[in-house]
Design an enzyme around this catalytic site. Sequence first.
Site, short mmCIF file in Angstrom:
data_model
loop_
_atom_site.label_atom_id
_atom_site.label_comp_id
_atom_site.label_asym_id
_atom_site.label_seq_id
_atom_site.Cartn_x
_atom_site.Cartn_y
_atom_site.Cartn_z
N ARG A 47 -30.83 -21.81 29.28
CA ARG A 47 -29.65 -21.09 29.80
C ARG A 47 -28.41 -21.95 29.66
NH1 ARG A 47 -28.70 -21.46 34.84
NH2 ARG A 47 -30.82 -21.10 35.57
N TYR A 99 -11.05 -0.69 24.32
CA TYR A 99 -12.44 -0.24 24.31
C TYR A 99 -12.83 0.27 25.71
CZ TYR A 99 -17.50 -0.53 24.45
OH TYR A 99 -18.82 -0.23 24.65
N ASP A 171 -8.90 -9.77 22.31
CA ASP A 171 -10.15 -9.21 21.78
C ASP A 171 -9.93 -9.02 20.28
OD1 ASP A 171 -12.21 -7.57 20.93
OD2 ASP A 171 -12.32 -6.45 22.79
N LYS A 196 -20.44 -6.55 16.21
CA LYS A 196 -19.76 -5.75 15.20
C LYS A 196 -19.70 -6.51 13.87
CE LYS A 196 -19.56 -2.87 18.51
NZ LYS A 196 -19.19 -3.39 19.76
N1 PLP Z 1 -14.48 -5.01 22.49
C1 PLP Z 1 -14.42 -4.07 21.54
C2 PLP Z 1 -13.14 -3.87 20.79
C3 PLP Z 1 -15.54 -3.27 21.26
O1 PLP Z 1 -15.46 -2.33 20.32
C4 PLP Z 1 -16.74 -3.49 22.00
C5 PLP Z 1 -17.93 -2.66 21.77
O2 PLP Z 1 -17.87 -1.62 21.15
C6 PLP Z 1 -16.76 -4.48 22.99
C7 PLP Z 1 -15.62 -5.23 23.20
C8 PLP Z 1 -17.99 -4.74 23.81
O3 PLP Z 1 -18.94 -5.44 23.07
P1 PLP Z 1 -20.53 -5.30 23.25
O4 PLP Z 1 -20.89 -3.89 22.92
O5 PLP Z 1 -21.07 -6.31 22.31
O6 PLP Z 1 -20.81 -5.62 24.68
#
Ligand code: PLP
Length: 380
Positions: A47, A99, A171, A196
């Site tokens: 961890r 998101y 992000d 992604k």
């Molecule tokens: N940020 C963006 C722009 C996303 O598109 C996503 C998921 O679709 C996330 C964060 C969250 O990531 P995760 O699905 O890996 O938890």
Amino acid sequence: MKFNTKTIHGGQHDTDPAFESVMPPIYQTSTYKQSTPGGHKGFEYSRSGNPTRAALERSLASIENGKFGLGFGSGLAAIDAVLKLFKSGDEIISTNDLYGGSYRLFTKIFQDFGIKFRFVSMENAGEVEQYINENTKMIWVETPTNPMMNIIDIEAMSRVAKKYNLLLAVDNTFATAYLQRPLELGADIVMHSATKYLGGHSDVVLGSLVVNDQKLAERLYFIQKASGAVPGPQDCFLVLRGIKTLHLRMQRHCENGEAVARFLKDHPKVDKVYWPGFEDHPNHEVVKKQMSGFGGMVSLTTAEGTLESAVSFVEKLKVFTLAESLGGVESLAGHPATMTHASIPKEEREKTGIVDSLIRLSVGIEDEEDLLNDLKQALE
Ligand code: PLP
């Protein structure tokens, strides 16, 4: 090292001192032998640290041109760790188009712990200043935004953040470090859903943070270890492998994204197309300044403008798969209002343009002709 070399070699030295394997081994272990209490070779419990994860964390830091990388069990777990830097009474200003899962984490979890969120349009960085007060601690930026492809000027936002001594977190999931490197533009934290483009093959869920400041890194490592939302070694290996072809995949995502965006723009069954590469995109100048390409994400609304027309379109697609997520080699289509952004109330959603007829495409790296033919048959 230049970017394309970094994707393959960045931080990948001495990953297997025993046999010098070219790829780091998957250290599928929870614990490590100690010769005497505290006598270990850098890892004591998985961890708090694992050699495969450490190799990935170095690679993440390298491609973002940052000093410290951290891996998490998902993108949301990475955001969760950032939010744990704050306490009740603190305020965070966030992009209003983001998101849906980030919005849900902010409003349904951390708001209940007393952190206040203000969701504002950030296309004009100066306008954000009016929302800053003595409790404000961080600006959270998503750019390009999901799913409306709005662009926020990271450099301008970092000037605002510095003026008021706030953290700036970006992000970077849609652009990736290949197209945009927020730390170089003044951000303090860069976050990824590595699920992604970094992983790139729709076979892993993982999140990451990269920072430059040592104190901030130490606090985040502490949160990572104390909260424990860490990725397993197998998943770290998959993302590490994905990163090695990031530059090649992104080139094709950009080419196909452009072909799809321009095709849709001229199609009579399509109303609006959202793609940052259009010369008439409201923030095209900022796009050109901070991104080296336009990416593979394209959103559109149908000319009919109804939920039914959007649903019928996505159901007829054959090469594009109707599925959540994005950034994999295969093309995906999503319906934000009922899928990725369903957790945002309809009135809020529609204010930012997420109407029922909106469809989001993650354009993959298949043959352009097959993609365009598929869109054509589904529209017609
Ligand atoms: N940020 C963006 C722009 C996303 O598109 C996503 C998921 O679709 C996330 C964060 C969250 O990531 P995760 O699905 O890996 O938890």
